[in-house]
Design a protein around this motif. Structure first.
Motif, PDB file in Angstrom:
ATOM      1  N   PHE A  37      -1.162  13.339  10.880  1.00 54.39           N
ATOM      2  CA  PHE A  37      -1.272  11.997  10.311  1.00 54.39           C
ATOM      3  C   PHE A  37      -2.648  11.792   9.689  1.00 54.39           C
ATOM      4  O   PHE A  37      -2.766  11.295   8.567  1.00 54.39           O
ATOM      5  CB  PHE A  37      -1.011  10.931  11.377  1.00 54.39           C
ATOM      6  CG  PHE A  37      -1.349   9.549  10.909  1.00 54.39           C
ATOM      7  CD1 PHE A  37      -0.506   8.871  10.049  1.00 54.39           C
ATOM      8  CD2 PHE A  37      -2.524   8.921  11.318  1.00 54.39           C
ATOM      9  CE1 PHE A  37      -0.822   7.593   9.591  1.00 54.39           C
ATOM     10  CE2 PHE A  37      -2.845   7.658  10.872  1.00 54.39           C
ATOM     11  CZ  PHE A  37      -1.993   6.993  10.011  1.00 54.39           C
ATOM     12  N   LEU A  38      -3.701  12.169  10.398  1.00 52.83           N
ATOM     13  CA  LEU A  38      -5.058  11.980   9.886  1.00 52.83           C
ATOM     14  C   LEU A  38      -5.289  12.792   8.616  1.00 52.83           C
ATOM     15  O   LEU A  38      -5.849  12.283   7.631  1.00 52.83           O
ATOM     16  CB  LEU A  38      -6.089  12.344  10.955  1.00 52.83           C
ATOM     17  CG  LEU A  38      -6.087  11.457  12.215  1.00 52.83           C
ATOM     18  CD1 LEU A  38      -7.044  12.024  13.252  1.00 52.83           C
ATOM     19  CD2 LEU A  38      -6.399  10.021  11.887  1.00 52.83           C
ATOM     20  N   LYS A  39      -4.831  14.038   8.607  1.00 52.21           N
ATOM     21  CA  LYS A  39      -5.018  14.888   7.413  1.00 52.21           C
ATOM     22  C   LYS A  39      -4.222  14.346   6.218  1.00 52.21           C
ATOM     23  O   LYS A  39      -4.718  14.327   5.098  1.00 52.21           O
ATOM     24  CB  LYS A  39      -4.624  16.326   7.720  1.00 52.21           C
ATOM     25  CG  LYS A  39      -5.641  17.015   8.610  1.00 52.21           C
ATOM     26  CD  LYS A  39      -5.275  18.461   8.871  1.00 52.21           C
ATOM     27  CE  LYS A  39      -6.347  19.103   9.740  1.00 52.21           C
ATOM     28  NZ  LYS A  39      -6.152  20.548   9.865  1.00 52.21           N
ATOM     29  N   LEU A  42      -5.969  11.389   4.653  1.00 54.80           N
ATOM     30  CA  LEU A  42      -7.059  11.793   3.767  1.00 54.80           C
ATOM     31  C   LEU A  42      -6.531  12.325   2.439  1.00 54.80           C
ATOM     32  O   LEU A  42      -7.074  12.006   1.380  1.00 54.80           O
ATOM     33  CB  LEU A  42      -7.939  12.846   4.453  1.00 54.80           C
ATOM     34  CG  LEU A  42      -8.718  12.340   5.668  1.00 54.80           C
ATOM     35  CD1 LEU A  42      -9.418  13.500   6.362  1.00 54.80           C
ATOM     36  CD2 LEU A  42      -9.705  11.262   5.275  1.00 54.80           C
ATOM     37  N   LEU A  43      -5.467  13.127   2.486  1.00 50.10           N
ATOM     38  CA  LEU A  43      -4.887  13.657   1.251  1.00 50.10           C
ATOM     39  C   LEU A  43      -4.355  12.548   0.342  1.00 50.10           C
ATOM     40  O   LEU A  43      -4.450  12.623  -0.878  1.00 50.10           O
ATOM     41  CB  LEU A  43      -3.754  14.640   1.561  1.00 50.10           C
ATOM     42  CG  LEU A  43      -4.177  16.011   2.053  1.00 50.10           C
ATOM     43  CD1 LEU A  43      -2.963  16.809   2.518  1.00 50.10           C
ATOM     44  CD2 LEU A  43      -4.908  16.772   0.953  1.00 50.10           C
ATOM     45  N   HIS A  44      -3.763  11.505   0.947  1.00 49.63           N
ATOM     46  CA  HIS A  44      -3.194  10.390   0.182  1.00 49.63           C
ATOM     47  C   HIS A  44      -4.221   9.300  -0.105  1.00 49.63           C
ATOM     48  O   HIS A  44      -3.924   8.331  -0.796  1.00 49.63           O
ATOM     49  CB  HIS A  44      -2.008   9.777   0.935  1.00 49.63           C
ATOM     50  CG  HIS A  44      -0.787  10.616   0.913  1.00 49.63           C
ATOM     51  ND1 HIS A  44      -0.563  11.638   1.805  1.00 49.63           N
ATOM     52  CD2 HIS A  44       0.271  10.595   0.083  1.00 49.63           C
ATOM     53  CE1 HIS A  44       0.589  12.201   1.534  1.00 49.63           C
ATOM     54  NE2 HIS A  44       1.127  11.598   0.493  1.00 49.63           N
ATOM     55  N   ASN A  45      -5.391   9.446   0.471  1.00 47.17           N
ATOM     56  CA  ASN A  45      -6.435   8.427   0.334  1.00 47.17           C
ATOM     57  C   ASN A  45      -5.923   7.060   0.809  1.00 47.17           C
ATOM     58  O   ASN A  45      -6.183   6.022   0.216  1.00 47.17           O
ATOM     59  CB  ASN A  45      -6.954   8.346  -1.104  1.00 47.17           C
ATOM     60  CG  ASN A  45      -8.307   7.681  -1.183  1.00 47.17           C
ATOM     61  OD1 ASN A  45      -9.070   7.702  -0.220  1.00 47.17           O
ATOM     62  ND2 ASN A  45      -8.604   7.080  -2.307  1.00 47.17           N
ATOM     63  N   GLY A  46      -5.151   7.090   1.878  1.00 40.67           N
ATOM     64  CA  GLY A  46      -4.568   5.886   2.457  1.00 40.67           C
ATOM     65  C   GLY A  46      -3.508   6.268   3.467  1.00 40.67           C
ATOM     66  O   GLY A  46      -3.360   7.436   3.828  1.00 40.67           O
ATOM     67  N   ILE A  47      -2.751   5.301   3.907  1.00 34.88           N
ATOM     68  CA  ILE A  47      -1.666   5.561   4.850  1.00 34.88           C
ATOM     69  C   ILE A  47      -0.611   6.397   4.114  1.00 34.88           C
ATOM     70  O   ILE A  47      -0.189   6.035   3.014  1.00 34.88           O
ATOM     71  CB  ILE A  47      -1.051   4.241   5.364  1.00 34.88           C
ATOM     72  CG1 ILE A  47      -2.127   3.363   6.027  1.00 34.88           C
ATOM     73  CG2 ILE A  47       0.096   4.516   6.333  1.00 34.88           C
ATOM     74  CD1 ILE A  47      -2.775   3.963   7.245  1.00 34.88           C
ATOM     75  N   PRO A  48      -0.142   7.507   4.705  1.00 34.96           N
ATOM     76  CA  PRO A  48       0.745   8.418   3.985  1.00 34.96           C
ATOM     77  C   PRO A  48       2.217   8.009   3.957  1.00 34.96           C
ATOM     78  O   PRO A  48       3.097   8.836   3.786  1.00 34.96           O
ATOM     79  CB  PRO A  48       0.550   9.741   4.742  1.00 34.96           C
ATOM     80  CG  PRO A  48       0.223   9.324   6.127  1.00 34.96           C
ATOM     81  CD  PRO A  48      -0.579   8.053   5.984  1.00 34.96           C
TER      82      PRO A  48
END
Length: 89
Positions: A37-39, A42-48
């Motif tokens: 979830f955390l990674k 970061l990849l989505h620059n927000g909640i994924p």
């Protein structure tokens, strides 16, 4: 090797149990699922994932019906009714 930090959270017992069962079915443990979830955040620059209200009243269909009803009232096509409270019946 990167330093690691401890994250502690409190959740409802049932939520933890249900989440652990889901993650186990997916072949994950809780820490791995949280790291994912955390990674992804970061990849989505927000909640994924989408975070939306579950208020079904203001859906497209109901908004169209309300708009049509307002237009009818504005053109004198409507009747007035008294509000009846549930306890007044």
């Amino acid at each position: 090797m990167a330093r690691s930090s401890l994250i502690q959270i409190r959740v409802d017992d049932a939520l933890k149990k249900d989440a652990e069962a889901l993650f186990n079915d997916l072949g994950l443990d809780m820490p791995t699922a949280i790291r994912l979830f955390l990674k992804q955040s970061l990849l989505h620059n927000g909640i994924p994932f989408a975070i939306v209200r579950t208020d079904d009243f203001y859906n497209d269909y109901n908004l169209q019906v309300l708009k049509k009803s307002i237009q009818q009232l504005e053109h004198g096509k409507g009747t007035t009714h008294e509000l009846i409270e549930a306890g007044d019946e």
